[in-house]
Design a protein around this motif. Structure first.
Motif, PDB file in Angstrom:
ATOM      1  N   ARG A  70     -14.329  -0.130  -4.884  1.00  0.00           N
ATOM      2  CA  ARG A  70     -13.554   0.267  -6.066  1.00  0.00           C
ATOM      3  C   ARG A  70     -13.446  -0.908  -7.037  1.00  0.00           C
ATOM      4  NH1 ARG A  70      -9.292   1.634  -3.576  1.00  0.00           N
ATOM      5  NH2 ARG A  70      -9.906   3.793  -3.210  1.00  0.00           N
ATOM      6  N   VAL A  76      -7.824  -4.660  -4.148  1.00  0.00           N
ATOM      7  CA  VAL A  76      -8.208  -5.440  -2.974  1.00  0.00           C
ATOM      8  C   VAL A  76      -7.184  -6.525  -2.701  1.00  0.00           C
ATOM      9  CG1 VAL A  76     -10.675  -5.062  -3.245  1.00  0.00           C
ATOM     10  CG2 VAL A  76      -9.629  -7.036  -4.329  1.00  0.00           C
ATOM     11  N   ASN A 109     -11.981  -0.245  -0.738  1.00  0.00           N
ATOM     12  CA  ASN A 109     -11.238  -1.050  -1.711  1.00  0.00           C
ATOM     13  C   ASN A 109     -12.148  -2.033  -2.444  1.00  0.00           C
ATOM     14  OD1 ASN A 109      -8.811   0.200  -1.024  1.00  0.00           O
ATOM     15  ND2 ASN A 109      -8.321  -1.330   0.542  1.00  0.00           N
ATOM     16  N   LYS A 161     -11.258  -0.809   3.997  1.00  0.00           N
ATOM     17  CA  LYS A 161     -11.488  -2.096   3.342  1.00  0.00           C
ATOM     18  C   LYS A 161     -12.720  -2.033   2.435  1.00  0.00           C
ATOM     19  CE  LYS A 161      -9.703  -4.565   7.417  1.00  0.00           C
ATOM     20  NZ  LYS A 161      -8.411  -4.971   6.895  1.00  0.00           N
ATOM     21  N   ASP A 207      -8.383  -7.350   2.912  1.00  0.00           N
ATOM     22  CA  ASP A 207      -9.668  -6.753   2.549  1.00  0.00           C
ATOM     23  C   ASP A 207     -10.794  -7.771   2.461  1.00  0.00           C
ATOM     24  OD1 ASP A 207      -8.728  -4.063   2.178  1.00  0.00           O
ATOM     25  OD2 ASP A 207      -7.809  -4.722   0.305  1.00  0.00           O
ATOM     26  N   ARG A 218       0.821  -1.220   0.000  1.00  0.00           N
ATOM     27  CA  ARG A 218       0.000   0.000   0.000  1.00  0.00           C
ATOM     28  C   ARG A 218       0.856   1.273   0.000  1.00  0.00           C
ATOM     29  NH1 ARG A 218      -5.161  -1.380  -1.509  1.00  0.00           N
ATOM     30  NH2 ARG A 218      -5.968  -3.070  -0.211  1.00  0.00           N
ATOM     31  N   ASP A 259      -4.031   0.197  -4.978  1.00  0.00           N
ATOM     32  CA  ASP A 259      -5.365   0.654  -4.580  1.00  0.00           C
ATOM     33  C   ASP A 259      -6.435  -0.401  -4.849  1.00  0.00           C
ATOM     34  OD1 ASP A 259      -5.655   0.684  -7.323  1.00  0.00           O
ATOM     35  OD2 ASP A 259      -6.300   2.776  -7.462  1.00  0.00           O
TER      36      ASP A 259
END
Length: 738
Positions: free
Chosen positions: A331, A261, A328, A325, A281, A253, A259
């Motif tokens: 996303r 999972v 992510n 989490k 995540d 990270r 960015d």
């Protein structure tokens, strides 16, 4: 006032459109950037809904948020083809009739192509198959480094060299994700053995970690922009990799800027607090007894399920990590399931089969060809004897998570018969009996390989058939059973199983036109090598196995694959066994060999391999010109070009993989003798000369200085070595870094 029906409809439509324009939430409006949509969706979720995003609801899916129209996430194995559908809560297949996929070659075969275009095609095709099957995440590719030839999962990875793996993984990822399906690179990190894989604690120094075991993952993140990464089963420096603060938070990270999972391997999570704070995540595959927190939903027992909610409600933990989490995961969903512009995909198509064949043909490696007995000339051949169980055994079923239900699989024997008959008689003898099983998770090959004959009877038949043939092609090697090439177990030795070495030695005595085809994802010992004129490395080639192999053997396709890992003569010639440690003791394995993996070890210790990293022959020949540099001095912010002319000196077109290695002549820390820093695959017509150019910049000269915790390139002299393999250097030159 009187209104017609059309007028009413028009007024209502206008009203709805007016309201819609004002009321559509940002997260549903794809005119907004993804990050704004993610934040809008996150703001609308309850704590319970956020937690539900983080753990499985079935073997291969996790919950969405139906209230908001946010869809579920569906995962699928594997890196070589789309796994058949399984039951909701079991590994057994669901017995669908429309989930038979194209089986693509194993990733060792892809790496052996040394061809970025093939990697891109592979990713595009397998991504299209995953998309058609409505999958969100493809659990692959794998990029763990080939440390020992005993690792049961080496066939799923891309070889021993971090530079080769880094370059090959990026186009695969881009191809998959062009379909709106997330690639999930695995297994992060230092997952290099199956022995005690869930508990073994890997101890590796920082420099080796950075230079050998992390580069392919870093390239996946920073060059491939991968959307998901899977944690490994093992521990790293005392912490399980699926919740490892240093690997997941600090490196992945903070340093690399990932960015996407982080997904656990199935059953790789061990503690709620660790999972909360140390980078995980999404949790999958955790075993539960289904008794606490409601027997009707065992998934509520997951570490990131009710136990997490309980800690939040009690005030023992906050929600900052939960929001990160959930953000992510959202996303991921917006990049995939909620991208309305992604293609629909395609499945089991003829086009995908042809791509699988093309990759297989480019990945097959011609290891030895004394007397040019290959390719076989059908016009001068009456009878070919094919011997060996692997000539008929289907290889797409088994091996663990890469096991498939293939739409079709052309065996080597069938491929040769389709290509040669009726002009050439192809006779078959089994020669040995290995694994007669053909079922994995209720997927069956449908083959009955039982044979009650004794080993002596089988060998006698094989020898008789060989004596009466113009050519003998032995097709053996490993299979995807336990303790061979398979998830969950490592090999017990480097030797061929089922007494094949004895059979090969006997066959070599009775026919001079003898070819051994080794099917494996790993190096094997070859005590018969001096008596065998031709050897071919075939890999697990998927649906088009037989077609691709036949095309190489008869010369329809000129072989161009090269080894992505070294072939040691014996196990003790491998650094993990000679100088390092395998499989460890007292729950710990120490990578004492450090940087000296594969050819780096052979170079340093002057160990002669059986076949070198990068080795592979052709049915034509190539001559290398003298390496030329555009400048003898490289400035730190500049680049220089290294050029070499390659001439096809044979009588047929062929492709050569030109390899560039760099050697640091003087360094403040010990470095390998040389390291791969460039490669290009070029097709050259007979008599043609092509010039291959390589750009060299300071990034190719760096090493990780663990005293400073940074990458450095020290001023001084560097040699450039260009050749056909790590041990076949054809031309050298040098420059100075200032």
């Amino acid at each position: 006032m009187k209104y017609t029906l059309m007028t009413v409809k028009a007024v209502l439509f206008g009203l709805v459109m007016s309201i819609s324009a004002q009321e559509i939430p940002i997260y549903l409006d794809d005119s907004f950037p993804i990050e704004e949509r993610v934040e809008d969706a996150l703001s609308r979720l309850t704590t319970q809904e956020k937690v539900a995003l983080l753990h499985a609801q079935s073997k291969f899916s996790s919950a969405g948020v139906a209230r908001l129209g946010i869809p579920e996430v569906w995962m699928t194995d594997g890196p070589h083809g789309i796994r058949p559908e399984v039951l909701w809560d079991e590994w057994s297949q669901a017995e669908w009739t429309n989930d038979s996929c194209i089986a693509f070659p194993a990733l060792t075969a892809l790496a052996a192509t040394w061809n970025l275009e093939m990697s891109r095609k592979y990713g595009e095709a397998i991504g299209a198959e995953a998309r058609y099957r409505k999958k969100t995440v493809l659990l692959g590719p794998g990029v763990n480094i080939y440390r020992t030839p005993l690792n049961g999962r080496n066939f799923e990875y891309m070889g021993e060299d971090p530079f080769l793996a880094s370059k090959m993984v990026v186009p695969y990822i881009q191809g998959v994700q062009s379909n709106g399906v997330a690639a999930c690179v695995k297994h992060f990190a230092v997952n290099n053995q199956e022995v005690e894989r869930g508990t073994i604690d890997v101890q590796v120094d920082e420099r080796t970690l950075r230079e050998i075991y992390l580069p392919a993952f870093k390239a996946a993140v920073q060059e491939g922009n991968v959307w998901a990464i899977m944690g490994a089963y093992n521990k790293f420096r005392g912490e399980h990799c699926c919740h490892n603060d240093y690997l997941l938070n600090k490196i992945l990270r903070e340093e690399w800027g990932f960015d996407g999972v982080v997904v656990s391997d199935w059953g790789g999570v061990h503690d709620t607090r660790e999972a909360i704070f140390k980078g995980l995540d999404m949790e999958f595959g955790t075993w539960t007894d289904g008794l606490s927190w409601g027997a009707s939903n065992a998934y509520a027992n997951y570490y990131l399920a009710q136990p997490y909610l309980k800690l939040i409600k009690s005030g023992e933990v906050g929600t900052e990590e939960l929001d990160a989490k959930a953000r992510n995961v959202l996303r991921l969903i917006f990049r995939t399931e909620m991208d309305r512009n992604r293609p629909f995909g395609s499945f089991g198509t003829e086009e995908h089969g042809m791509i699988a064949r093309e990759i297989a043909q480019e990945g097959i490696v011609l290891l030895k060809n004394d007397g040019n007995i290959l390719p076989i000339n059908p016009g001068r051949t009456n009878r070919i004897a094919v011997i060996g169980e692997n000539a008929i055994k289907m290889m797409t079923v088994g091996g663990g998570s890469s096991s498939l239900k293939a739409k079709y699989e052309i065996s080597p024997l069938d491929g040769l018969r389709q290509r040669l008959e009726p002009n050439v008689e192809v006779v078959y003898a089994r020669g040995y009996v290995g694994d007669v099983g053909g079922t994995y998770n209720n997927v069956s090959t449908g083959q009955d390989l039982n044979d009650d004959r004794s080993e002596e009877e089988l060998m006698a038949e094989a020898i008789q058939v060989a004596q009466e043939a113009d050519y003998v092609i032995f097709i053996g090697g490993l299979n995807k059973s336990e303790h061979q090439d398979s998830e969950g177990t490592d090999r017990l030795s480097m030797d061929l199983p089922y007494n094949q070495d004895v059979l090969i030695a006997e066959l070599a005595k009775v026919n001079a036109n003898f070819v051994v085809v080794n099917v494996s994802g790993n190096a094997v010992t070859m005590p018969w090598i001096n008596d065998t004129p031709a050897v071919v490395q075939s890999w697990y080639l998927g649906s088009e196995t037989g077609t691709a192999l036949a095309a190489i053997l008869v010369g329809d396709v000129n072989p161009s694959g090269k080894l992505p890992f070294s072939y040691p003569v014996k196990l003790s010639d491998n650094s993990a066994h000679a100088f390092g440690e395998y499989p460890g003791s007292n729950g710990v394995v120490r990578y004492n060999e450090g940087l000296l993996v594969g050819y780096r070890w052979h170079d340093k210790m002057s160990v002669e391999p059986l076949f070198s990293f990068g080795h592979g022959l052709s049915y034509t020949t190539f001559a290398y010109g003298k390496a030329q540099l555009s400048d003898k001095t490289l400035l730190r912010d500049g680049k220089i070009t290294c050029s070499v002319a390659i001439t096809n000196t044979g009588d047929r077109a062929g492709s050569e993989i030109v390899q560039l290695y760099i050697s640091d002549k003087k360094s403040s820390l010990p470095r390998p003798v040389k390291e791969l820093k460039g490669f290009k695959k070029v097709k050259v017509e007979p008599g043609e000369t092509v010039v291959v150019d390589f750009l060299i910049d300071v990034s190719l000269l760096q090493f990780y200085d663990d005293r400073k915790s940074q990458w450095v390139a020290e001023s001084g002299k560097f040699d450039v070595l260009i050749g056909a393999s790590s041990s076949d250097i054809q031309t050298t030159t040098s420059f100075t870094l200032k």
